[in-house]
Design a protein around this motif. Structure first.
Motif, mmCIF file in Angstrom:
data_model
loop_
_atom_site.group_PDB
_atom_site.id
_atom_site.type_symbol
_atom_site.label_atom_id
_atom_site.label_comp_id
_atom_site.label_asym_id
_atom_site.label_seq_id
_atom_site.Cartn_x
_atom_site.Cartn_y
_atom_site.Cartn_z
ATOM 1 N N ASP A 2 0.804 -1.217 0.000
ATOM 2 C CA ASP A 2 0.000 0.000 0.000
ATOM 3 C C ASP A 2 0.839 1.271 0.000
ATOM 4 N N ASP A 3 2.125 1.156 -0.233
ATOM 5 C CA ASP A 3 2.970 2.351 -0.257
ATOM 6 C C ASP A 3 2.540 3.278 -1.394
ATOM 7 N N PRO A 4 2.466 4.584 -1.143
ATOM 8 C CA PRO A 4 2.080 5.527 -2.198
ATOM 9 C C PRO A 4 3.173 5.662 -3.251
ATOM 10 N N VAL A 5 2.791 6.202 -4.401
ATOM 11 C CA VAL A 5 3.780 6.451 -5.452
ATOM 12 C C VAL A 5 4.776 7.482 -4.926
ATOM 13 N N PRO A 6 6.069 7.148 -4.891
ATOM 14 C CA PRO A 6 7.047 8.077 -4.312
ATOM 15 C C PRO A 6 7.279 9.298 -5.190
ATOM 16 N N GLU A 7 7.870 10.299 -4.594
ATOM 17 C CA GLU A 7 8.233 11.504 -5.347
ATOM 18 C C GLU A 7 9.289 11.164 -6.391
ATOM 19 N N LEU A 8 9.248 11.892 -7.509
ATOM 20 C CA LEU A 8 10.215 11.684 -8.584
ATOM 21 C C LEU A 8 10.446 13.030 -9.244
ATOM 22 N N ASP A 9 11.488 13.704 -8.809
ATOM 23 C CA ASP A 9 11.737 15.079 -9.238
ATOM 24 C C ASP A 9 11.804 15.206 -10.755
ATOM 25 N N GLY A 10 11.030 16.139 -11.285
ATOM 26 C CA GLY A 10 11.091 16.456 -12.704
ATOM 27 C C GLY A 10 10.470 15.418 -13.617
ATOM 28 N N MET A 11 9.750 14.440 -13.062
ATOM 29 C CA MET A 11 9.168 13.380 -13.885
ATOM 30 C C MET A 11 7.704 13.139 -13.485
ATOM 31 N N PRO A 12 6.860 14.175 -13.602
ATOM 32 C CA PRO A 12 5.457 14.045 -13.165
ATOM 33 C C PRO A 12 4.662 13.042 -13.986
ATOM 34 N N ALA A 13 4.940 12.923 -15.273
ATOM 35 C CA ALA A 13 4.188 11.982 -16.104
ATOM 36 C C ALA A 13 4.482 10.543 -15.698
ATOM 37 N N THR A 14 5.728 10.268 -15.351
ATOM 38 C CA THR A 14 6.091 8.910 -14.923
ATOM 39 C C THR A 14 5.377 8.552 -13.637
ATOM 40 N N ARG A 15 5.329 9.496 -12.703
ATOM 41 C CA ARG A 15 4.588 9.258 -11.459
ATOM 42 C C ARG A 15 3.108 9.041 -11.742
#
Length: 389
Positions: free
Chosen positions: A10-23
């Motif tokens: 159940d871990d949320p999608v982690p932050e990914l700097d500069g890659m909003p579409a991938t998230r």
């Protein structure tokens, strides 16, 4: 399990700097909404390519092949990305992520032979696990009740880092673990097939009546049940919510291999299970997007991937129904430039809506491997344990 850096379900999608579409793509609720994710998928690939362009080797590779990220205007343009063959990573160590960001290093083969060495940072680990979790959840194989696990896989041991081992560890999260038995046990110096331990476990699990999850190399399960039959043991009747998920093929046992349908029929008859309790997995350590087949036993393409089939001679993309090399395109890995990866597998893509299961995503039919290789995979190395046993 902690040594494998396995995240919670159940871990949320982690932050990914500069890659909003991938998230956004990895946050998709429907793992098979291909049409609805084409635009965000394309942007995720652009993000991934920009990231890996910081790797001198990959930047040079793109330039030498005349490719620019600006060439990606529509989803069909992903075919322009020059693919790299998976075998390349058996002889070259390539990494975009700095060493301090690498959380896990996995290899693709067993005790000998050429090995792919694949690196995973925090995002890549989350992303590869999520691709399997969402498909297993879609097919109803993540349950909130006690489960007995029989893993026809390598028991974890110091210095052993094969990708298949981690895959089976991840799948231990799909039920509340009551008991865990390994088919390939570590003896202090290596692994050996514990045939009679597996037989005793199956008999014990039948008596307990809990769902049983059997995961790993198919040859070991098949030969276990053949041995039980040869010993005059009657068929078992496992809990109807049991789940048999095989992966890794029959490498090293081509002369004894049965078709997937024959495997399901025989194993199902010996365990008292319907064919809907069977799933097959497909994947590679070089390509972290895992595949799980549907109730019709077809590998539907999930949103995290797009699959191209390329002509074996010209490498041009082929239409649905044509046989060629399997080429995966994905933004899964942010540690190693495997954005467009060519496999040694031959495959055929089938059109959307052509599967009777109702899943409208196109599906991949695997039809063999190219050439004859001396490389040893995890399954080949495991098969040697079975021969010795």
């Amino acid at each position: 399990m902690n040594d494998f850096h396995i995240r919670g379900l159940d871990d949320p999608v982690p932050e990914l700097d500069g890659m909003p579409a991938t998230r956004e793509l990895w946050g998709s609720e429907d793992p098979y909404d291909i049409e609805g994710t084409n635009e965000v998928f394309l942007e995720s690939i652009r993000e991934n390519l920009r990231l890996h362009s910081a790797c001198p080797f990959y930047a040079d590779w793109l330039e030498r092949n005349g490719f620019s990220i600006d060439d990606l205007k529509t989803i069909d343009d992903i075919a322009k990305i020059p693919p790299i063959h998976a075998n390349f990573y058996k002889t070259h160590t390539i990494r975009t992520a700095p060493e301090e960001d690498v959380k896990l290093t996995l290899t693709s083969s067993g005790t000998s032979g050429q090995k792919s060495q694949m690196f995973f940072d925090s995002w890549s680990l989350f992303a590869t696990d999520k691709t399997v979790d969402t498909q297993m959840d879609y097919y109803g194989h993540i349950i909130d009740e006690p489960v007995n696990f029989l893993l026809y896989s390598y028991e974890p041991a110091p210095g052993v880092s094969m990708g298949t081992m981690r895959t089976r560890q991840v799948m231990r999260r799909y039920g509340k673990e009551n008991e865990l038995v390994y088919g390939l046990k570590y003896n202090g110096t290596g692994h050996e097939f514990d045939l009679f331990g597996c037989i005793e476990a199956l008999k014990r699990f039948e008596e307990q009546g809990l769902p049983v999850y059997i995961l790993g190399f198919p040859a070991f399960l098949y030969f276990t049940l053949q041995k039980m039959e040869a010993m005059g043991m009657p068929p078992l009747k496992l809990n109807g919510r049991s789940f048999v998920c095989m992966g890794g093929g029959w490498k090293g046992f081509a002369d004894k291999q049965v078709s997937p349908q024959e495997f399901r029929e025989y194993v199902g008859s010996r365990l008292g299970l319907d064919h809907t309790c069977f799933r097959e997995s497909y994947g590679a350590v070089e390509h972290g997007v895992g595949y799980t087949d549907c109730e019709e036993h077809h590998f539907h393409m999930p949103v995290y991937d797009r699959i191209l089939i390329r002509d074996p001679v010209t490498l041009e993309p082929l239409d649905y129904g044509k046989k060629g090399f399997v080429n995966f395109v994905s933004a899964m890995n942010t540690a190693v430039p495997v954005t467009s990866l060519m496999m040694g597998d031959f495959g055929i893509m089938h059109s959307p809506g052509s599967c009777k299961c109702g899943n409208r995503a196109p599906w991949l039919e695997l039809v063999g491997r190219a050439g004859v290789s001396k490389n040893k995979s995890c399954a080949i190395a495991a098969s040697e344990l079975l021969r010795r046993r």
